[in-house]
Design an enzyme around this catalytic site. Structure first.
Site, PDB file in Angstrom:
ATOM      1  N   SER A 162     -18.382  -2.787 -39.633  1.00 31.54           N
ATOM      2  CA  SER A 162     -17.494  -3.807 -39.072  1.00 31.54           C
ATOM      3  C   SER A 162     -16.090  -3.239 -38.864  1.00 31.54           C
ATOM      4  O   SER A 162     -15.922  -2.263 -38.145  1.00 31.54           O
ATOM      5  CB  SER A 162     -17.496  -5.053 -39.960  1.00 31.54           C
ATOM      6  N   ASP A 269     -25.729 -10.863 -34.569  1.00 31.85           N
ATOM      7  CA  ASP A 269     -24.316 -10.574 -34.809  1.00 31.85           C
ATOM      8  C   ASP A 269     -23.525 -10.883 -33.545  1.00 31.85           C
ATOM      9  O   ASP A 269     -23.866 -10.381 -32.468  1.00 31.85           O
ATOM     10  CB  ASP A 269     -24.170  -9.099 -35.192  1.00 31.85           C
ATOM     11  N   HIS A 300     -24.280 -10.642 -39.154  1.00 31.16           N
ATOM     12  CA  HIS A 300     -23.213  -9.685 -39.414  1.00 31.16           C
ATOM     13  C   HIS A 300     -23.145  -9.390 -40.917  1.00 31.16           C
ATOM     14  O   HIS A 300     -23.129 -10.289 -41.746  1.00 31.16           O
ATOM     15  CB  HIS A 300     -21.870 -10.261 -38.943  1.00 31.16           C
TER      16      HIS A 300
END
Length: 324
Positions: A162, A269, A300
Site C-alpha cells: 500500500s 481492492d 486491501h
C-alpha cells in the site's frame, strides 16, 4: 484543510464541524518488542537499529534463527520493507507488521529490514522517500553483524504494501536514476510492490465500484492523500499519480538496471485498476515486470488479516526471488 462530511474510521480521523478542521487521532496501536536472544525458542530473532536519531527513524531487523548456525558463506537475501497505513499511521513495531515480517523472514529464508520512517501530516512526502534512501545508505555502511555476517548484499529487494509500496517504488526510481548514488556493496535486484497506493483526480472503475469499501473507502483514500502530499497539490501530483511526471522516464532507468518488478493486488481492492495501469506503463517502458492480480475478491491488506493469504503471498515472493 478541506471540509469533510463524515468521520474517517480507517485513519482515526474526525471532522470538527465547528471550525471545519480535521483532527488526527493517533490512538495507541498494539506494539511488539524485538527479541534478539538466540537462546529463545523462536524461529526468527529481531532487533532495532537507529538510523537517524534526529528524525526518530530506525530499522527493525528480522533474522532467521538457524542462520546463526549456518556457514557464513550461505548468506541470505535482503528485503527492505516499508509498512503500510496511509503514510500517516503505525510503525515497524506495530504488532501486525512485526508478525508479518517475522513470518516473511522465516518463509523466505531472508533477512528482512523493516523501515520506521517519518509520518505525515507532520512530515509530508517526500520525507518518507528521503528516509527510505537514508535507510539504504545506513544498511550499506552498517557494521552490525546480522548484516555483515548473514546478508548477501548483491541480492536486495525493496518491498512495500500500500503506502509502503509507494515508498518502495519512489525509492527505487531514485536509486535507479541517481548516477552519483553509491550503494555498494548493496545491489538492488528488484522491487516487490503489493497493492501500491496511488491516486489521481479522475476516478477509476474499481474506485467507483468500491466507493464504500469497508477497508479503504474512497473518502479515506482522498483524505490520506490530502494529509500526505505537499501542501497545495492534488492527487495528480507524481507522488500519487504514478503515470504522470518523470515516473515514466525514470522507469527506463529501472529497465536499464535490469531489475525485475513484482506488482500484486486483489480484485476487491479499490486500487486494483491503478495498479494495472502501473503495470501497463512499466511494460511500455520495457521493465521486466511480473504481475499477479488474484481472481478472487481479496480486499486491501488481506494478507495482514488472513494468514493463508500471507502464505500465498510468501509463495509468490519465493518464486519471484528465485527467478531474479
Amino acid at each position: 484543510m478541506s471540509k469533510k462530511n463524515e468521520d474517517h474510521e480507517l485513519f482515526k480521523i474526525v471532522h470538527n464541524p465547528s471550525d471545519g478542521t480535521i483532527t488526527l487521532l493517533r490512538k495507541p496501536d498494539p506494539h511488539s518488542p524485538p527479541q534478539s536472544d538466540p537462546t529463545l525458542p523462536i524461529p526468527v530473532l529481531s532487533k532495532d537499529l537507529t538510523i537517524n536519531p534526529k528524525n526518530n527513524t530506525s530499522l527493525r531487523l528480522f533474522l532467521p534463527r538457524n542462520a546463526l548456525t549456518h556457514d557464513n558463506n550461505n548468506k541470505l537475501p535482503l528485503i527492505v520493507f516499508f509498512h503500510p497505513s496511509g503514510f500517516i499511521l503505525m510503525s515497524a513495531a506495530t504488532t501486525v507488521f512485526h508478525n508479518f515480517c517475522l513470518q516473511m523472514a522465516d518463509n523466505l529464508a531472508a533477512l528482512v529490514a523493516s523501515v520506521d520512517y517519518r509520518l505525515a501530516p507532520e512530515h509530508r512526502l517526500p520525507a518518507a522517500y528521503h528516509d527510505a534512501m537514508e535507510a539504504l545508505h545506513f544498511i550499506k555502511a552498517s557494521n552490525d553483524e546480522w548484516l555483515t555476517k548473514h546478508v548477501d548484499y548483491s541480492t536486495c529487494y525493496l518491498m512495500g504494501s500500500s503506502s509502503g509500496a509507494n515508498i518502495a517504488y519512489h525509492a527505487g526510481l531514485r536509486a535507479a536514476s541517481d548516477h552519483d548514488l553509491d550503494l555498494k556493496p548493496l545491489k538492488i535486484k528488484g522491487l516487490i510492490l503489493r497493492q501500491v497506493a496511488c491516486g489521481g483526480t479522475k476516478r477509476t472503475e474499481s474506485e467507483l465500484r468500491l466507493e464504500k469499501d469497508p477497508i479503504l473507502p474512497l473518502s479515506d483514500a482522498d483524505l490520506m492523500w490530502e494529509l500526505a502530499l505537499p501542501v497545495g497539490v492534488d492527487r495528480d501530483h507524481e507522488y500519487s499519480n504514478l503515470t504522470v511526471g518523470d515516473g515514466g522516464r525514470l522507469l527506463e532507468k529501472v529497465r536499464d538496471q535490469g531489475w525485475r518488478v513484482l506488482v500484486s493486488g486483489s480484485g476487491g481492492d479499490p486500487l486494483v485498476d491503478r495498479n494495472v495501469e502501473l503495470v501497463k506503463l512499466m511494460k511500455e517502458k520495457g521493465v521486466c515486470v511480473v504481475s499477479d492480480f488474484e481472481d478472487d475478491y481479496g480486499v486491501h491488506g488481506v494478507e495482514f488479516r488472513h494468514s493463508y493469504k500471507a502464505m500465498q503471498l510468501f509463495a509468490l515472493l519465493k518464486t519471484f526471488i528465485s527467478h531474479s
